[in-house]
Design an enzyme around this catalytic site. Structure first.
Site: not given
Ligand code: BG6
Length: 479
Positions: A177, A377
């Protein structure tokens, strides 16, 4: 006409080293920035402390203890049917201080064993080189990526692991990201992806651009070296694509949305095309930002373009210029602000839920670049409850993922975008990056541990586990 996903489609799951491994001071590992991040909470920001402070809660120190339990977890991934597993290498396991001349052999052996175990179970490793876990020394001593010396440290690290794992890992990504640092005004400047240490009187906009450009140069140099190490490598970038919609059909809103999207495209335009985009050069000129780069670095950008675009998709946003709507002001576009989209709901953490936005994003990106994409993701953080019999029913997670997968399928089958795979985020419960909570759960495998760090660390299959198992088994025919 194709009716389903390609047979090589990589159905998988994703995590990051610092959010699962634990073992923060084992195997010769150095301190990483994630090790000095305290636990926050829902709406409570985490802090980065100066070194380790006694009495603070650092949830990444143990995380889910994957460092010791990876074999047990990989057995579950196999049962789930995963074809791919995305994780990162924790840079500080390999170069404990970031600027060391020689790598830490024990750290290298850990990932040898991990990748061997995945391959032995028929699971393809997908590896991110830097996922918010830069060695703490590079932050503290060098100020993070605003310092050009850190480019060389990253290149040394990238080259070392690519050589070591050249016959084990085919799919790589450089910086997780990478574009998130541009949205700093919403992030209370806690975290900048490039681990920038701001000082009094700093022009933060200039530093964010400088650090981002330095990371892009570092990425391009590693992409080039990687292709020399093994021409079969597929090396991608990793973007957070949060599409920004105009709130109304007012042309000023449309233009504002276009401008905010440039914050993301600055990064992928350079990763994919190897040139600094015109809109950014104009912005630097207009604002008098003094961004430093050499002709050799510009050439490096051209020679290290990526093979694919990995990206995360969680949500969309909206922007408006209308004065009477409440929202967050945007520093680089006076008069515009980010606002709630009245057509979509949000999660308990206030994250907007917009499955159609995923199809839109896949189309938008493919139209812009025409190179393969990989959704690395996508997922739903929620509070889960385990019954006394050890059952976790999570229909909300299934619903979120199902709707997103349906839109992903339409983009592939009806729109013809080129998609390599799909690895939902947090396939097993992990420490949340943003809040440091254990109880913001994304997994299909439950880990018995709470926000205070209490629990047995036992693993349990949630209802979503069975559901996803069937999707993989039918190659997405039955969503
Ligand atoms: C993304 C990241 O921004 O979102 C992850 O690459 C992160 O590392 C994921 O865990 C979800 O965000 P959060 O803050 O709910 O863990």
């Amino acid at each position: 006409m194709e009716k389903n996903f390609d047979e090589n489609f990589l159905w998988g799951g994703a995590v990051a080293a610092h959010q699962i491994e634990g073992g923060w001071d084992q195997g010769g590992k150095g301190l990483s920035i994630a090790d000095v991040m305290t636990a926050g909470g829902n709406g409570i920001p985490r802090k980065i402390t100066k070194g380790i402070i006694e009495g603070e809660n650092y949830p990444n120190h143990e995380a889910i203890d994957f460092y010791h339990r990876y074999k047990e977890d990989i057995a579950l991934f196999k049962e789930l049917g995963l074809k791919a597993f995305r994780t990162s290498i924790n840079w500080a396991r390999i170069f404990p201080n970031g600027d060391d001349l020689e790598p830490n052999e024990e750290g290298l052996v850990f990932y040898d064993n991990l990748f061997d175990e995945l391959l032995a179970n028929g699971i393809e490793p997908i590896v991110t080189l830097s996922h918010f876990e830069i060695p703490y020394n590079l932050y503290q001593t060098y100020g993070g990526f605003k310092n050009k010396k850190v480019i060389d440290f990253f290149v040394r690290y990238g080259e070392t692991v690519m050589k070591r794992y050249k016959n084990k890992v085919k799919y790589w990504m450089t910086f997780n990201e990478i574009n998130n640092q541009q949205d700093g005004e919403y992030d209370v400047h806690l975290w900048t992806n490039s681990a920038v240490l701001f000082e009094e009187g700093d022009n933060q906009e200039e530093i964010i651009f400088q650090s981002g450009l330095n990371e892009l140069i570092a990425s391009a140099k590693v992409v080039k070296k990687g292709h020399e190490i093994n021409p079969d490598f597929q090396i991608g970038c990793m973007m957070a694509y949060v599409p920004v919609y105009p709130y109304t059909s007012n042309p000023d809103d449309l233009m504002a949305a276009n401008k905010v999207m440039h914050r993301r495209f600055f990064y992928s335009d350079i990763h994919v095309r190897g040139e600094i985009p015109a809109y950014t050069l104009k912005q630097w000129e207009r604002k008098g930002l003094n961004i430093k780069y050499t002709l050799e670095e510009l050439q490096a950008l051209r020679e290290g373009t990526v093979d694919y675009i990995g990206f995360s998709y969680y949500m969309s946003n909206a922007v408006t210029t209308l004065p009477d709507v409440k929202g967050h002001a945007i520093s680089d576009y006076p008069g515009a602000k980010m606002v709630n989209n009245p057509y979509i709901k949000s999660s308990e953490w206030g994250w907007p839920i917009d499955p159609v936005g995923l199809r839109y994003t896949l189309n938008l990106i493919y139209e812009r670049y025409q190179i393969p994409m990989f959704i690395v993701e996508n997922g739903f953080g929620a509070y889960d409850t385990m019954t006394e019999e050890g059952k976790v029913e999570d229909p909300y997670r299934v619903e979120y993922l199902k709707y997103h997968m349906e839109e992903m399928k339409k983009a592939v089958i009806e729109d013809g975008v080129e998609l390599m795979g799909y690895t939902p985020w947090g396939i097993i419960d992990i420490v949340s990056f943003g809040s440091g909570e254990m109880e913001k759960r994304y997994g299909m495998i439950y880990v018995d541990k709470d926000n205070q760090g209490k629990g047995t660390l036992e693993r349990y299959k949630k209802e979503s586990f069975k559901w996803y198992q069937n999707i993989i088994a039918t190659n997405g025919e039955e969503l």
